[in-house]
Design a protein around this motif. Structure first.
Motif, PDB file in Angstrom:
ATOM      1  N   ASP A  19       0.834  -1.222   0.000  1.00  0.00           N
ATOM      2  CA  ASP A  19       0.000   0.000   0.000  1.00  0.00           C
ATOM      3  C   ASP A  19       0.855   1.254   0.000  1.00  0.00           C
ATOM      4  OD1 ASP A  19      -2.471  -1.003  -0.004  1.00  0.00           O
ATOM      5  OD2 ASP A  19      -3.039  -0.369   2.001  1.00  0.00           O
ATOM      6  N   GLY A  20       1.842   1.266   0.923  1.00  0.00           N
ATOM      7  CA  GLY A  20       2.714   2.431   1.067  1.00  0.00           C
ATOM      8  C   GLY A  20       3.540   2.669  -0.191  1.00  0.00           C
ATOM      9  N   LEU A  21       4.016   1.571  -0.810  1.00  0.00           N
ATOM     10  CA  LEU A  21       4.816   1.705  -2.034  1.00  0.00           C
ATOM     11  C   LEU A  21       3.968   2.300  -3.163  1.00  0.00           C
ATOM     12  CD1 LEU A  21       6.739  -1.716  -1.905  1.00  0.00           C
ATOM     13  CD2 LEU A  21       7.727   0.528  -1.513  1.00  0.00           C
ATOM     14  N   LEU A  22       2.721   1.828  -3.264  1.00  0.00           N
ATOM     15  CA  LEU A  22       1.820   2.359  -4.296  1.00  0.00           C
ATOM     16  C   LEU A  22       1.550   3.842  -4.049  1.00  0.00           C
ATOM     17  CD1 LEU A  22      -0.778  -0.560  -4.483  1.00  0.00           C
ATOM     18  CD2 LEU A  22       0.580   0.233  -6.384  1.00  0.00           C
ATOM     19  N   GLU A  23       1.314   4.142  -2.780  1.00  0.00           N
ATOM     20  CA  GLU A  23       0.963   5.516  -2.381  1.00  0.00           C
ATOM     21  C   GLU A  23       2.124   6.472  -2.649  1.00  0.00           C
ATOM     22  OE1 GLU A  23      -1.744   8.028  -0.865  1.00  0.00           O
ATOM     23  OE2 GLU A  23      -2.124   5.950  -0.311  1.00  0.00           O
ATOM     24  N   GLN A  24       3.328   6.097  -2.153  1.00  0.00           N
ATOM     25  CA  GLN A  24       4.444   7.045  -2.191  1.00  0.00           C
ATOM     26  C   GLN A  24       5.154   7.105  -3.546  1.00  0.00           C
ATOM     27  OE1 GLN A  24       7.045   7.323   1.157  1.00  0.00           O
ATOM     28  NE2 GLN A  24       5.473   6.729   2.614  1.00  0.00           N
TER      29      GLN A  24
END
Length: 600
Positions: free
Chosen positions: A22-27
Motif C-alpha cells: 500500500d505504502g509503495l503504491l501511495e508514495q
C-alpha cells in the motif's frame, strides 16, 4: 529496453506485507490525487478484507523515476505456501519482512529457505518498529543467524536492512534517524536487485505462475517473460508440463499499473503480463515461439496434506436455505475452483460425494465459506491427513509448530501437546512475560487443537505451524475428550428445556432454533454422547407449585464458526453448511442406526 525490477514481498502472516505494498503504491505517486482506494488495497476479495489476511498472491506495478517495478504480494499463511514458491521463480529479488517484536517465525523460515535455494537477492525490512515492545537489534541478529543456518551465499548474507513502520509510511536505513519515507526502499530496490536476465531479441519464452478467470475471455495466465517479445494477436505454442505442445493465439495482452489492468499491444523480456486466449493453460506451462519452441523447467507444486469430503446435504432441513443443492452444481463449482487453484485436488468418490485435498484447514474453510456466500448448500466431513507409503513404510505429514504463551501457562500447553505426540525442540524467553516454544508434531494431532489451546491460554496464546515433511506414522493421537449432546427429536427449541440441558455441558444453539433428530446441540461435559430433548415445553397444571415462578437464565451459546466447527467434529459427525447456518450433526441420525453401526 525498458528498465525493470521484479520483486516479491514475503513474510510470516500478519507482519505487514500488504500494508507495505500500500505504502509503495501511495508514495510512488501511482494513485492519482483524485483516486480513492481502501487500505490494504491489494486484498481484493471479501474474505481477505474481513480476515485481514492475503489468500491469493497478486501483482502490481509502480513507476519510480524511469524504472518500472513489478511487485508481487504473497500470502503469509502456511496453507498457501505453494503460491509463494511459484512466485519466487518469477522475480529477481525479494523484500523479506519481519516483525520487530515477533522476529523469525515458521513461515519466515519457510519462505527464506525457498528464496535462498533459488538464489534470489534479499532486502530485509524490519517492520512495526513503532511497537512499544519492538526490539529491532535482536531481530536483525535472528535474521543473520537464520541466513547462516539456511546456507546463504556470502552475497546473500550481505543484505541491506531497512527499518520501517509501513502503516505510517515511515522507512529509514538507520534506527537513529528521525522520520523518513519510502524513498530509501525504492533506491535500495533499484541498487540491490539485479536486472532481469533475458533478451528481447531471443525466441519467446514466458512461464505462467498464477491463473485468473474472466467470464468473457476465459482463463487468464499471469506470466513472466524470460526471453523474446510478445504481441497481441501472436500465434504461440503452449508447452505443457507433461511435454505436450498445444497451439494457441494471444487474444488479449494485459499489463499492470497500480491496481489497474490495461490492455497493451506488446511486452518484452523481463516484464510480468497476463494473457488470454488459451483455455488449456496451467500453472508452470511455458508460452513459447511456435517456430522454435523451448520449454522452461516445469514448476514443483507442493502436495496436499489434508482431505475432506464435500457431499450433497441430506439432512431433514436440506434445500430450505440454499439455492444450489444438487450434486451437479456442487461438482461444477468444485471443478471451477480447481481451474485456478493448483494447490487443491478433486476426486469424485461416489454419488454426490467429492474428495477435496488441500494444504490445510484454512484453505478448505476459505473455499467452503466462499461457496456458502454463493448460495451453495452442502455437507463436509472431518478433515483427515493424507497418508503416503514411502519405501513400504506408512508416512504421515509432520508440522513445525511455534507457540507464544504467557510463561505461567507454558506447562499446561506442553502437557497437552505431549499427549498429542509432539516433540519439544526449543524454549526461549520473549520478554514481556512471554515465552516461545517450538515443537515437531504430526499434522493430524493439530486438528481440533486450536480451540483447546485458546481456552488453556485464556485467549493470549499465539500458534503458528508450517509443513515439515512426511515421516513414519506415530500411532494413535488423543482427540476430543468430550462427547456431544444430540437432539432426539425435531422441532423448535424452547428456553425451558435448554435450561435443563445446559447443566450437562455447553450449548451451541439458542432459543427458537430449528433442530432435527441426530443434530448436535452442544458439547457434553463427559466423554460419552448424550441424547437430549431440546423442544420439551413446561407441563401446565392448574395447581400452583412452589417452583413455578423461578426465573429461567440461559448461558449464551458458544458461537461455532466454520473453522471451529470443522475442528470440533469427530469421524462419525458431519458439518451441514448453508448460506444462513452452520449445523453439526451425526452421520446416522437415529439412535438405533448409530448403535447398529457401533456394533459393526
Amino acid at each position: 529496453m525498458q528498465k525493470i525490477r521484479n520483486i516479491a514481498v514475503i513474510a510470516h502472516v500478519d507482519h505487514g506485507k500488504t500494508t507495505l505494498v500500500d505504502g509503495l503504491l501511495e508514495q510512488s505517486g501511482t494513485f492519482g490525487s483524485h483516486e480513492q482506494h481502501d487500505e490494504r488495497a491489494m486484498d481484493s476479495n471479501d474474505l481477505e478484507k474481513e480476515r485481514g489476511i492475503t489468500i491469493l498472491s497478486k501483482n502490481t506495478a509502480i513507476r519510480y523515476k524511469d524504472y518500472k517495478i513489478n511487485i508481487i504480494d504473497t500470502p503469509g499463511h502456511a496453507d498457501f505456501g505453494g503460491e509463494v514458491e511459484r512466485v519466487l521463480k518469477m522475480v529477481d529479488g525479494v523484500l523479506v519482512l519481519v516483525d520487530a517484536y515477533e522476529g523469525v517465525m515458521p513461515q519466515t523460515k519457510f519462505v527464506v529457505k525457498k528464496m535462498l535455494a533459488l538464489g534470489k537477492m534479499p532486502i530485509v525490512v524490519i517492520n512495526k518498529i513503532d511497537k512499544p515492545s519492538a526490539d529491532p537489534e535482536r531481530v536483525v541478529d535472528e535474521m543473520f543467524d537464520l541466513f547462516a543456518a539456511m546456507g546463504a551465499t556470502d552475497e546473500q548474507q550481505d543484505f541491506p536492512i531497512i527499518y520501517a513502520a509501513a502503516r505510517d509510511g515511515i522507512a529509514k536505513l538507520d534506527m537513529d534517524e528521525e522520520g523518513g519515507d519510502f524513498q530509501c526502499i525504492f533506491e535500495t530496490i533499484i541498487n540491490s536487485i539485479p536486472e532481469p536476465e533475458g533478451d528481447a531479441a531471443n525466441p519467446l519464452q514466458a512461464q505462467v505462475f498464477t491463473l485468473d478467470y474472466d467470464n468473457y475471455v476465459g482463463k487468464i495466465g499471469i506470466s513472466r517473460i524470460f526471453n523474446g517479445t510478445v504481441r497481441k494477436g501472436d500465434n504461440v505454442m503452449l508447452a505443457k508440463a507433461d511435454g505436450e505442445m498445444v497451439k494457441g493465439k494471444i487474444s488479449k495482452l494485459i499489463g499492470f499499473h497500480g491496481l489497474n489492468r490495461m490492455e497493451i499491444d506488446e511486452a518484452e523480456a523481463g516484464d510480468i503480463v497476463a494473457f488470454a486466449g488459451m483455455e488449456t493453460v496451467d500453472v508452470g506451462d511455458t508460452v513459447c515461439d511456435p517456430v522454435n519452441p523451448v520449454a522452461l523447467d516445469p514448476m514443483h507444486v507442493e502436495e496436499p496434506t489434508l482431505t475432506v469430503v464435500f457431499a450433497v446435504n441430506d439432512s431433514p432441513l436440506a434445500g430450505k436455505e440454499g439455492k444450489h443443492v444438487t450434486s451437479n452444481k456442487l461438482r461444477e463449482r468444485l471443478e471451477f475452483e480447481m481451474n485456478t487453484n493448483v494447490a487443491m485436488k478433486l476426486e469424485v468418490i461416489g454419488e454426490g460425494k467429492f474428495k477435496v485435498s488441500g494444504r490445510g484447514e484454512l484453505q478448505i474453510t476459505v473455499l467452503a465459506e466462499n461457496m456458502r456466500r454463493e448460495d451453495f448448500e452442502f455437507s463436509i466431513s472431518r478433515p483427515e491427513v493424507i497418508v503416503k507409503e514411502i519405501d513400504g513404510v506408512k508416512c504421515e505429514p509432520f508440522e513445525h509448530l511455534v507457540i507464544d504463551v504467557p510463561e505461567e501457562l507454558g506447562g499446561t500447553v506442553i502437557e497437552r501437546l505431549g499427549k498429542r505426540k509432539a516433540e519439544m525442540k526449543s524454549m526461549l524467553p520473549m520478554g514481556q512475560g512471554f515465552q516461545r516454544i517450538e515443537f515437531e508434531i504430526p499434522a493430524r494431532a493439530l486438528i481440533g487443537f486450536r480451540g483447546q489451546f485458546l481456552t488453556d491460554t485464556k485467549g493470549e496464546g499465539v500458534m503458528n505451524h508450517s509443513f515439515l515433511e512426511f515421516r513414519p506414522s506415530s500411532g494413535a493421537v488423543e482427540s476430543r475428550s468430550y462427547g456431544a449432546l444430540v437432539s432426539m427429536t425435531a422441532g423448535s427449541t424452547l428456553a425451558f428445556s435448554l435450561f435443563g440441558i445446559q447443566d450437562r455441558g455447553v450449548l451451541f444453539i439458542g432459543v427458537q432454533t430449528e433442530v432435527y433428530e441426530g443434530m448436535i446441540v452442544g458439547e457434553h461435559s463427559r466423554s460419552n454422547d448424550l441424547v437430549v430433548n431440546p423442544i420439551k415445553g413446561k407441563a401446565q397444571s392448574n395447581v400452583r407449585s412452589s417452583g413455578a415462578d423461578e426465573a429461567i437464565k440461559l448461558v449464551p451459546p458458544r458461537d461455532m464458526s466454520l473453522e471451529r466447527a470443522l475442528e470440533w467434529i469427530e469421524d462419525d459427525e458431519l458439518l451441514e453448511v448453508t448460506p444462513k447456518n452452520i449445523r453439526i450433526r451425526k452421520k446416522f441420525l437415529t439412535e438405533s442406526e448409530r448403535k447398529r453401526h457401533a456394533r459393526k
